[in-house]
Design an enzyme around this catalytic site. Structure first.
Site, PDB file in Angstrom:
ATOM      1  N   LYS A 186       0.819  -1.208   0.000  1.00 33.18           N
ATOM      2  CA  LYS A 186       0.000   0.000   0.000  1.00 33.18           C
ATOM      3  C   LYS A 186       0.863   1.272   0.000  1.00 33.18           C
ATOM      4  O   LYS A 186       2.049   1.223   0.334  1.00 33.18           O
ATOM      5  CB  LYS A 186      -0.938  -0.011   1.212  1.00 33.18           C
ATOM      6  CG  LYS A 186      -1.948  -1.161   1.200  1.00 33.18           C
ATOM      7  CD  LYS A 186      -2.756  -1.225  -0.085  1.00 33.18           C
ATOM      8  CE  LYS A 186      -4.042  -2.020  -0.010  1.00 33.18           C
ATOM      9  NZ  LYS A 186      -3.931  -3.462   0.224  1.00 33.18           N
TER      10      LYS A 186
HETATM   11  C1  LIG Z   1      -5.206  -4.334   0.798  1.00 33.99           C
HETATM   12  C2  LIG Z   1      -6.686  -4.200   0.823  1.00 33.99           C
HETATM   13  C3  LIG Z   1      -7.456  -4.556   1.931  1.00 33.99           C
HETATM   14  C4  LIG Z   1      -6.914  -5.328   3.100  1.00 33.99           C
HETATM   15  O1  LIG Z   1      -5.827  -4.835   3.718  1.00 33.99           O
HETATM   16  P1  LIG Z   1      -4.810  -5.772   4.545  1.00 33.99           P
HETATM   17  O2  LIG Z   1      -4.082  -4.767   5.356  1.00 33.99           O
HETATM   18  O3  LIG Z   1      -3.948  -6.469   3.556  1.00 33.99           O
HETATM   19  O4  LIG Z   1      -5.629  -6.673   5.371  1.00 33.99           O
HETATM   20  C5  LIG Z   1      -8.813  -4.286   1.926  1.00 33.99           C
HETATM   21  N1  LIG Z   1      -9.398  -3.736   0.846  1.00 33.99           N
HETATM   22  C6  LIG Z   1      -8.701  -3.414  -0.257  1.00 33.99           C
HETATM   23  C7  LIG Z   1      -9.416  -2.773  -1.409  1.00 33.99           C
HETATM   24  C8  LIG Z   1      -7.327  -3.649  -0.321  1.00 33.99           C
HETATM   25  O5  LIG Z   1      -6.643  -3.361  -1.429  1.00 33.99           O
END
Ligand SMILES: *Cc1c(COP(=O)(O)O)cnc(C)c1O
Length: 400
Positions: A186
């Protein structure tokens, strides 16, 4: 795109402040921690950055969705509407809380189509989760207006769009609450981690207590041991080390977006040469976090022809129709109801009756869009050589 590209001295300094106290936990150890409360500080800074009153840090973006759904009172018997183009985490959280995910089409914003949302609301709908996919805005004002007509809360899955805005207002702050992820890929990362923002103090207090086994947080940070509790909870507590990294990464977020925007503009210019190309519709181009560059071609065949040339020239793009993690017809485990629970939960009732059946052909509009779309992830740092390589490949692709 990922914050690990700029991981450096600032993160190290923040981490060392935690290591020096020896207190890795966000609660307790009052004297020993010498005033260091990294998770709490990260929450306060993140809320201020987003222009909201409250933020609750948790262990992941998926946990953020789960805690938010719990705080909104969602559970078995309820339906939650989200879009068929998202990461699996969005509907994993819905199923985990015991509710049934209902999927809408996307439109050329690549996010929830408000018209399809209006059609899918039923008496059982208890929450609507638009996702700000690939760094940019859902039509959140229209979605919130529709939800308000029905008195249904909106939870914005902002996992992929930290720092993005509409007219100066941060995504995640339009609905009842907004969730974020700080996982490895992210825009800002804490290794693993997540956050929920809200303007609603009552909702925040429920999240705060639920994520910490129900401990009564009359004050935050709370005293431990003697306090009461209002309901059962779970453990989704973020560690101090993650809070420390989050502080350093948040301070870099705006600069990362600026860098990405520059690269994205250069790629967009190069792709403009492709006959029939259309760009993803942005609700507010200025407020795009520019983590991805998405464009549509005339047909699935055109898209494949173009991507073959791009791939041959070391600049292959992502086609989400071929990616198993982000698009409804590719979620064979959801469609088949695959689960480790012997009872078949959450796809089967305890008595053995199937709770939901999904039609793989259920989202034809989204499929048509995804099939003729190509996507480049935009790194924070791209060398001029690499940029030139992709630009040259796009130029060749304009001729097929
Ligand atoms: C990455 C992501 C999540 C989940 O995040 P994690 O920290 O990996 O649990 C939820 N929704 C979307 C759209 C994502 O891209």
């Amino acid at each position: 795109m990922p914050g690990f590209e700029v991981f450096g001295e600032e993160e190290k300094k923040e981490i060392l402040e935690v290591v020096d106290t020896g207190v890795l936990f966000r609660y307790e150890f009052g004297a020993q921690r010498q005033g260091v409360y990294k998770v709490l500080e990260f929450e306060n800074r993140f809320a201020a950055y987003c222009g909201t009153a409250y933020a609750q840090a948790v262990t992941s973006g998926t946990a953020a969705l789960k805690v938010a759904l719990a705080a909104l009172g969602v559970g078995p018997g309820d339906e939650v509407i989200t879009q068929g183009f998202t990461f699996v985490a969005t509907w994993e959280a819905i199923l985990d809380i015991g509710a049934i995910p209902v999927f809408t089409e996307i439109d050329t914003t690549l996010n929830m189509d408000p018209l399809d949302l209006a059609k899918k609301i039923t008496a059982k709908t208890k929450c609507i989760i638009p996702v700000h996919m690939l760094g940019a805005q859902a039509r959140i004002a229209e979605i919130v207006a529709i939800a308000d007509q029905h008195g249904i809360p909106v939870l914005e899955d902002t996992a992929q769009a930290a720092g993005a805005r509409i007219g100066g207002q941060r995504l995640g702050s339009f609905g009842a609450c907004g969730t974020f992820s700080f996982d490895a890929v992210k825009t800002m990362t804490t290794g693993e981690g997540g956050m929920i923002i809200t303007a609603d103090e009552k909702l925040w207090r429920i999240m705060s207590e639920y994520h910490d086994h129900g401990h009564d947080h009359v004050v935050n940070p709370g005293a431990r041991g003697g306090e009461g509790r209002r309901f059962i909870g779970f453990n989704y507590r973020m560690m101090e080390l993650q809070g420390a990294i989050g502080l350093a990464q948040l301070a870099k977020l705006d600069a990362m977006i600026v860098a990405q925007k520059k690269t994205k503009a250069a790629l967009k210019e190069a792709a403009s040469a492709i006959p029939g190309v259309q760009f993803r519709q942005l609700v507010d181009e200025n407020g795009d976090s520019a983590t991805f560059f998405c464009f549509f071609l005339e047909s699935r065949e055109h898209c494949q022809r173009v991507n073959t040339v791009l791939t041959e020239n070391k600049a292959g793009a992502i086609n989400f129709g071929e990616n198993a993690w982000h698009f409804y017809p590719r979620w064979e485990h959801l469609l088949a109801g695959s689960t480790v629970a012997a009872s078949g939960w959450p796809f089967m009732e305890p008595g053995g009756k199937r709770r939901v059946i999904y039609d793989p052909q259920g989202l034809p509009v989204s499929a048509e869009l995804i099939d003729r779309m190509l996507v480049y992830p935009i790194p924070v740092k791209m060398s001029p050589e690499r940029l030139a390589e992709i630009q040259a490949a796009l130029q060749l692709a304009a001729q097929v």
